[in-house]
Every structure is written in structure tokens, then in C-alpha cells.
Design a protein around this motif. Structure first.
Motif, short mmCIF file in Angstrom:
data_model
loop_
_atom_site.label_atom_id
_atom_site.label_comp_id
_atom_site.label_asym_id
_atom_site.label_seq_id
_atom_site.Cartn_x
_atom_site.Cartn_y
_atom_site.Cartn_z
N GLU A 170 -40.99 8.67 38.45
CA GLU A 170 -39.69 9.28 38.73
C GLU A 170 -38.61 8.71 37.82
N ALA A 171 -38.69 7.40 37.58
CA ALA A 171 -37.71 6.76 36.69
C ALA A 171 -37.77 7.35 35.29
N VAL A 172 -38.95 7.47 34.76
CA VAL A 172 -39.11 8.02 33.41
C VAL A 172 -38.63 9.47 33.36
N LYS A 173 -38.87 10.21 34.42
CA LYS A 173 -38.47 11.62 34.49
C LYS A 173 -36.96 11.78 34.31
N ILE A 174 -36.18 10.80 34.79
CA ILE A 174 -34.72 10.93 34.71
C ILE A 174 -34.14 10.02 33.61
N ASP A 175 -35.00 9.56 32.70
CA ASP A 175 -34.59 8.74 31.57
C ASP A 175 -34.05 7.38 32.00
N ALA A 176 -34.58 6.85 33.10
CA ALA A 176 -34.25 5.50 33.54
C ALA A 176 -35.29 4.53 32.98
N ASN A 177 -34.88 3.30 32.71
CA ASN A 177 -35.84 2.29 32.29
C ASN A 177 -35.85 1.09 33.23
N THR A 178 -35.33 1.31 34.43
CA THR A 178 -35.45 0.37 35.54
C THR A 178 -35.19 1.15 36.82
N PHE A 179 -35.35 0.50 37.98
CA PHE A 179 -35.02 1.14 39.24
C PHE A 179 -34.92 0.09 40.33
N GLN A 180 -34.31 0.50 41.44
CA GLN A 180 -34.22 -0.32 42.64
C GLN A 180 -34.97 0.38 43.76
N PHE A 181 -35.47 -0.39 44.71
CA PHE A 181 -36.18 0.20 45.84
C PHE A 181 -36.08 -0.73 47.05
N PHE A 182 -36.18 -0.17 48.24
CA PHE A 182 -36.25 -0.98 49.44
C PHE A 182 -37.66 -1.53 49.62
N THR A 183 -37.73 -2.78 50.03
CA THR A 183 -39.04 -3.40 50.24
C THR A 183 -39.74 -2.86 51.47
N ARG A 184 -38.97 -2.26 52.37
CA ARG A 184 -39.49 -1.71 53.63
C ARG A 184 -38.43 -0.77 54.19
N ASN A 185 -38.66 -0.20 55.35
CA ASN A 185 -37.70 0.71 55.96
C ASN A 185 -36.31 0.05 55.97
#
Length: 281
Positions: free
Chosen positions: A20-35
């Protein structure tokens, strides 16, 4: 090169986030470790992690940022809630060793009428319990907007926490543009002065990441409501100056604006368009 991404859903695993990151031309991302509103963590899939690491190397994805769930309060007045925060963060840090060398961000918490000093003590004590010399993940304190009894509403409070952590080399700060603006730091009109103050109080060497958000609120509102880039009170031009500032431009930027993927793609394209590859601004 500008390192920029956004917050992605971790429900489908690491590799899906990377794609998904590559699809939007991102070269990093953030995410939640859990809910983000609960305590459950999805079971790690080692093959998914390995596939992601290979994909990340191939596509230049770097410096991903894990975010602790919002429900954690390391300085709660309730001992059971403090213990829940400690156990959850300790588990998160163990799991993050599968993707070594990245960062883990958390909101310091709310002291709930105990006072800032008590809150800072609880937070530092927890960090001293869970940090390990051998871990590769850097833990980041996030700057907060100052609503309610939040700890971290000013640079001095974050400095107090850092000073009390024994393994200080494992710690850093994530600066949220919406939060500092809502907390009273005028990054739109006095960016140089705010950065200088951060350096004097905390030290720029501790700044490891930036949440790049506009704010729906005026300066000093202490409310924390994120806006899309250019649709808030900070403004597009001010946030472009943030990503181009010589003291900040080497850092990874993470969008937490109220967007779907196409909206994030547009904001990433906007920042890439206005990012100056040289150091002269």
C-alpha cells in the motif's frame, strides 16, 4: 530524499502495508501494533514479516513507525491500568524485534489529577522496567496538545521523562505538528524559534520522527483535532516549510490526516513536489 508516509492499517499484515505504501509513493509508514482502542494484538506471521523485509529492501521502504494503542495510560491513577500499559508495551517491543531498527511511538498519558510530577515519575519508572540494552527499537515520546491532564504538553515535560530514563540511548521524541500548534508553539509564524526552543530544552539529537498534520484549531487551543494539509489553521505553506527546514528535512514524516489512501497519495505528492533536494531554502 524526502522520507514520507502515512498511517496504514496493519490488519492484513506487514507485506500488505508495504505494498500500500508503494502504491501511494510512500517510502515509510506508521501502523498500530494492535487494536488502537483495545489490547488485542494480531498473531505475528514470520513468513509475512520476512516477505515484507525483502519487499522493503527492494522498494526503499525505511524507518517504519509502530504506534502504541491509544488506550494505554502509563501514568494512570489506577495501578491495574498502569500495569496493563507496561505489559502491553513490553510485549510490543518484543514483537518489534522481528522488524529491527525501527521506532515505537506512544502518548505519555494523562495524570488524572495526580499532578504532572506524579505522571512523569510513573512514565519514567515504566520505561526503566521495560527497556532492554539489547533491543534495537527506539521508543519515542510524542508531543501532546495539552488537553485535559495530558503529560507532554510542553517540551520541558518530555525532557523530565528523558532525564529519568536510564537507557536514554533507546529513547527519542516524535513531534506532532498539530499537537505542538494546539499546545501553543507557533510553527506557522515562528518555526525557527520553536525548533531552537526544542533544541535548547530537549536537544535535536533526540528528535527521531515527525507527525505531519494540519490542525482544525487555532494556536494554543489544546484540543487535538487533525486536519488535512492546507485545510487547517497551520496551513499548507507552513507545513511545506517544516519538511524543508534544515534541522528537520532528514527525518521521516508520517501523515495522520483524516484521509483514505487517495487523499494520502495527494498529500505525499504535494510534499514531494515542494521538497527541495538541496539544503538551501
Amino acid at each position: 530524499m524526502l522520507t514520507i508516509g502515512c498511517h496504514l492499517s496493519s490488519s492484513k499484515g506487514y507485506l500488505a502495508m508495504g505494498k500500500e505504501a508503494v502504491k501511494i509513493d510512500a517510502n515509510t509508514f506508521q501502523f498500530f501494533t494492535r487494536n488502537p482502542r483495545g489490547g488485542n494484538a494480531k498473531e505475528l506471521n514470520p513468513s509475512d514479516v520476512e516477505a515484507f523485509l525483502a519487499y522493503a529492501r527492494e522498494h526503499g521502504i525505511q524507518r517504519i513507525l509502530a504506534h502504541a494503542p491509544y488506550t494505554l495510560n502509563a501514568c494512570s491513577a489506577d495501578e491495574h491500568l498502569r500495569d496493563f500499559a507496561r505489559r502491553t508495551m513490553e510485549d510490543d517491543l518484543n514483537r518489534l524485534e522481528y522488524t529491527p531498527g525501527n521506532c515505537y511511538n506512544f502518548h505519555p498519558g494523562s495524570h488524572v489529577k495526580q499532578g504532572v510530577e506524579a505522571g512523569i515519575t510513573y512514565i519514567a519508572d515504566m520505561l526503566n522496567q521495560i527497556l532492554k540494552p539489547e533491543q534495537s527499537t527506539t521508543v519515542l515520546l510524542e508531543t501532546m496538545a495539552g488537553k485535559g491532564s495530558e503529560v507532554g504538553r510542553c517540551f520541558e515535560e518530555l525532557r523530565e521523562i528523558l532525564d529519568r530514563v536510564t537507557l536514554s540511548s533507546h529513547m527519542g521524541v516524535c513531534l506532532d505538528t498539530c499537537h505542538v500548534w494546539d499546545g501553543g508553539y507557533d510553527i506557522a509564524n515562528h518555526l525557527d524559534e520553536v525548533i531552537h526552543e526544542f533544541d535548547q530544552v530537549i536537544g535535536l539529537k533526540h528528535l527521531k520522527a515527525i507527525h505531519l498534520n494540519d490542525s482544525l484549531n487555532p494556536l494554543g487551543a489544546r484540543k487535538d483535532r487533525h486536519a488535512r494539509i492546507g485545510e487547517g489553521c497551520i496551513g499548507k505553506e507552513a507545513l511545506i516549510r517544516v519538511v524543508n527546514h534544515p534541522a528537520l528535512r532528514h527525518l521521516p514524516f508520517y501523515l495522520e490526516t483524516p484521509n483514505e489512501l487517495d487523499g494520502y497519495a495527494a498529500e505525499i505528492a504535494l510534499m514531494r513536489e515542494h521538497f527541495l533536494e538541496s539544503n538551501t531554502i
